[in-house]
Design a protein around this motif. Structure first.
Motif, short mmCIF file in Angstrom:
data_model
loop_
_atom_site.label_atom_id
_atom_site.label_comp_id
_atom_site.label_asym_id
_atom_site.label_seq_id
_atom_site.Cartn_x
_atom_site.Cartn_y
_atom_site.Cartn_z
N VAL A 41 -10.37 0.13 4.90
CA VAL A 41 -9.78 0.09 3.57
C VAL A 41 -10.77 0.69 2.57
O VAL A 41 -11.96 0.39 2.62
CB VAL A 41 -9.46 -1.36 3.14
CG1 VAL A 41 -8.92 -1.40 1.72
CG2 VAL A 41 -8.50 -2.01 4.10
N ASP A 84 -6.17 2.05 -0.65
CA ASP A 84 -6.00 1.03 -1.69
C ASP A 84 -6.25 1.71 -3.03
O ASP A 84 -7.19 1.36 -3.75
CB ASP A 84 -6.97 -0.13 -1.43
CG ASP A 84 -6.78 -1.31 -2.36
OD1 ASP A 84 -5.68 -1.45 -2.92
OD2 ASP A 84 -7.74 -2.08 -2.52
N PHE A 109 -5.57 -4.60 -3.50
CA PHE A 109 -5.98 -5.42 -2.36
C PHE A 109 -7.44 -5.84 -2.51
O PHE A 109 -7.78 -7.01 -2.35
CB PHE A 109 -5.76 -4.65 -1.06
CG PHE A 109 -6.15 -5.41 0.18
CD1 PHE A 109 -5.28 -6.34 0.73
CD2 PHE A 109 -7.37 -5.19 0.80
CE1 PHE A 109 -5.62 -7.04 1.89
CE2 PHE A 109 -7.72 -5.88 1.95
CZ PHE A 109 -6.84 -6.81 2.49
N PHE A 134 0.85 -1.19 0.00
CA PHE A 134 0.00 0.00 0.00
C PHE A 134 0.89 1.24 0.00
O PHE A 134 1.84 1.32 0.78
CB PHE A 134 -0.88 0.04 1.26
CG PHE A 134 -1.78 -1.16 1.42
CD1 PHE A 134 -3.04 -1.19 0.84
CD2 PHE A 134 -1.36 -2.26 2.16
CE1 PHE A 134 -3.86 -2.29 1.00
CE2 PHE A 134 -2.19 -3.37 2.32
CZ PHE A 134 -3.43 -3.37 1.74
#
Length: 182
Positions: free
Chosen positions: A81, A106, A111, A11
């Motif tokens: 996220v 993200d 991901f 990330f």
């Protein structure tokens, strides 16, 4: 999803670094899935976008408020996220006044895609985003999974309930009670 290992992803984050000086003292810092999840038991939730109504009014603020209750159930960290870049996630965290929940950008959706949760939201002008879900992750492995119903591209609704922090706490508490009475 239960028993599945999280995908190995890097990330791209922005971290405050006062040594840089100036009005925007942030530097790039790569973080991996292991940096966030290895050796910890965490609650993670993913949502369609920073600054959006349900995410900003209910989901993120409620996880923030209930952090202590999650800790009392053996959760070390709570992560959010979103398929947004680090700049957006940092601005959203500042606007929300977060002190407990950590935001994971993200930006490319890598991901989310590898989790099988990337959906098209062109009908809302969003492009590719995450379907709303939450999970309890123990040392990088999915222990419990909470996915909103109706997973699909260009979904006309934005279901919210399964991934609500109150639901996670209820399920975690029920599991603890089952273990104690067994």
């Amino acid at each position: 999803m239960i028993g599945k290992r999280l995908p190995a992803v890097t990330f791209r984050t922005r971290v405050r670094d006062e040594s840089l000086g100036g009005s925007n003292p942030y530097r790039w810092e790569d973080k991996t899935t292991d940096d966030y999840f290895k050796g910890k038991r965490v609650a993670v939730f993913s949502l369609p976008g920073a600054f959006t109504p349900t995410c900003s009014t209910f989901q993120l603020p409620d996880f923030e408020k209930l952090f202590g209750e999650f800790q009392s159930k053996g959760i070390d960290e709570i992560y959010c996220v979103s398929v947004n870049d680090a700049f957006v996630m940092n601005a959203w965290g500042k606007q929300q006044g977060l002190t407990n929940v950590k935001l994971i950008p993200d930006g490319s959706g890598e991901f989310t895609r590898k989790m099988g949760m990337l959906v098209c939201k062109d009908n809302l002008g969003f492009g590719m985003r995450s379907w709303r879900y939450a999970a309890i992750i123990d040392d990088g492995t999915v222990e419990a999974w909470f996915e909103e119903p109706g997973f699909s591209d260009n979904c006309e609704s934005d279901p919210y309930g399964e991934s609500a922090p109150q639901n996670l706490l209820e399920k975690i508490t029920a599991r603890i009670d089952e273990r104690v009475s067994a």
